[in-house]
Design a protein around this motif. Structure first.
Motif, PDB file in Angstrom:
ATOM      1  N   LYS A 181     -11.932  -8.887  41.388  1.00  4.53           N
ATOM      2  CA  LYS A 181     -11.983  -8.970  39.906  1.00  4.53           C
ATOM      3  C   LYS A 181     -13.574  -8.677  39.757  1.00  4.53           C
ATOM      4  N   MET A 182     -13.742  -8.330  38.584  1.00 10.38           N
ATOM      5  CA  MET A 182     -14.711  -7.566  38.258  1.00 10.38           C
ATOM      6  C   MET A 182     -15.111  -8.535  37.296  1.00 10.38           C
ATOM      7  N   GLU A 184     -25.761  -7.334  35.338  1.00 10.69           N
ATOM      8  CA  GLU A 184     -25.797  -6.363  36.293  1.00 10.69           C
ATOM      9  C   GLU A 184     -24.301  -6.577  36.795  1.00 10.69           C
ATOM     10  N   VAL A 185     -23.559  -5.261  37.552  1.00  9.30           N
ATOM     11  CA  VAL A 185     -22.141  -5.452  37.227  1.00  9.30           C
ATOM     12  C   VAL A 185     -21.771  -5.929  38.388  1.00  9.30           C
ATOM     13  N   ILE A 186     -21.175  -6.772  39.025  1.00 10.61           N
ATOM     14  CA  ILE A 186     -20.731  -7.914  39.857  1.00 10.61           C
ATOM     15  C   ILE A 186     -19.170  -7.989  40.294  1.00 10.61           C
ATOM     16  N   ARG A 208     -12.990   2.815  34.951  1.00  8.64           N
ATOM     17  CA  ARG A 208     -14.450   2.632  35.679  1.00  8.64           C
ATOM     18  C   ARG A 208     -15.011   0.990  36.685  1.00  8.64           C
ATOM     19  N   ALA A 209     -13.723   0.621  35.717  1.00 11.71           N
ATOM     20  CA  ALA A 209     -14.612  -1.067  36.416  1.00 11.71           C
ATOM     21  C   ALA A 209     -14.121  -0.107  37.666  1.00 11.71           C
ATOM     22  N   ALA A 220     -10.375  -5.914  35.791  1.00 12.25           N
ATOM     23  CA  ALA A 220     -11.070  -4.978  35.455  1.00 12.25           C
ATOM     24  C   ALA A 220     -12.918  -5.500  34.288  1.00 12.25           C
ATOM     25  N   GLY A 221     -12.201  -7.225  34.458  1.00 10.46           N
ATOM     26  CA  GLY A 221     -13.266  -7.364  33.764  1.00 10.46           C
ATOM     27  C   GLY A 221     -13.352  -7.786  31.620  1.00 10.46           C
ATOM     28  N   ALA A 222     -13.687  -8.624  31.287  1.00 13.48           N
ATOM     29  CA  ALA A 222     -13.472  -9.198  29.831  1.00 13.48           C
ATOM     30  C   ALA A 222     -13.879  -7.807  29.100  1.00 13.48           C
TER      31      ALA A 222
END
Length: 257
Positions: free
Chosen positions: A59-60, A75-77, A202-203, A226-228
């Motif tokens: 998961k991102m 920062e993306v994690i 992109r995620a 992919a993220g929220a």
């Protein structure tokens, strides 16, 4: 120089999750940096695997400006998903098993083959079997849902639970689909998939790259969150939560009273 006690930190975080008991932030006290925090995350997940859980995806986190602003990091994690985190679509979870759970609408991918690190987003549909709407339940183990970047990485990016709606073929465009998060039939958040790094694809590319730095490669059949697409909303006992993503459909879960 002796580095942080990754096993000890992972145990503290694991116990906090198991007992739904918030703890103080750990990074400042223990000297965690980002690399050491991912080592803690690895140990934390290994603790779950040792008791019989299976790794089923990644998961991102913090892929939208709204989430970065909400938690105060920039920062993306990435984190890991295990089988016990998954709730059937329309299923029920017990909110008392968590400390301060929140829900957020996401986009999920089902991998059809192993993507290569740095693989162009243009080749995306060859690596992804299907796409679906998703809801992630996040639950920081830190008091007041407050943490530094190393803290949240060590805590497996606040991962707690998730549900995924029906899978469908990947549409031509994913970069600007409308997203709704409904609580008890009322709209709680409105957003767009454009909030997920401009395009959820992109995620995936970013997740492959970042996880690869730590020797982790995505596997065929894994799911990828992919993220929220919006800020997270607190999950209250008895609440019915539904996520709607244009062209992808809906998914839902319910918190027991």
């Amino acid at each position: 120089m002796i580095g942080p006690d990754t096993a000890g930190i992972a145990e503290r975080l694991g116990v906090a999750a198991d007992t739904a008991t918030a703890i103080a932030q750990l990074a400042a006290e223990t000297g965690l940096d980002v690399d050491a925090a991912y080592a803690v995350q690895t140990a934390l997940i290994q603790r779950r695997l040792d008791r019989g859980e299976r790794l089923i995806g990644l998961k991102m986190g913090l892929t939208s400006k709204a989430k970065m602003a909400q938690v105060g990091v920039d920062e993306v994690i990435w984190g890991r998903l295990t089988d016990t985190m998954r709730i059937p679509d329309g299923g029920t979870l017990d909110p008392t098993a968590f400390i301060h759970p929140r829900v957020e609408p996401e986009v999920a991918f089902l991998l059809d083959r192993l993507p290569e690190p740095g693989e162009p987003v243009g080749d995306f549909t060859d690596a992804v079997r299907a796409v679906a709407p998703a809801i992630e339940v996040i639950d920081s183990r830190y008091a007041n849902f407050t943490f530094s970047l190393p803290d949240v990485i060590a805590d497996n990016t606040s991962a707690a639970a998730f549900t995924i709606g029906p899978w469908s073929p990947v549409p031509d465009g994913l970069n600007n689909l409308g997203v709704l998060l409904e609580i008890d039939g009322r709209v709680a958040q409105v957003g767009s998939t454009a909030a997920i790094l401009g395009d959820p694809r992109r995620a995936l590319d970013e997740g492959i790259r970042l996880a690869g730095r730590h020797g982790v490669r995505l596997r065929e059949g894994w799911v990828f969150l992919a993220g929220a697409a919006t800020a997270a909303v607190p999950l209250k006992p008895g609440a019915h939560v539904r996520a709607v993503v244009d062209h992808l459909g809906t998914t839902s879960l319910r918190a027991s009273a």
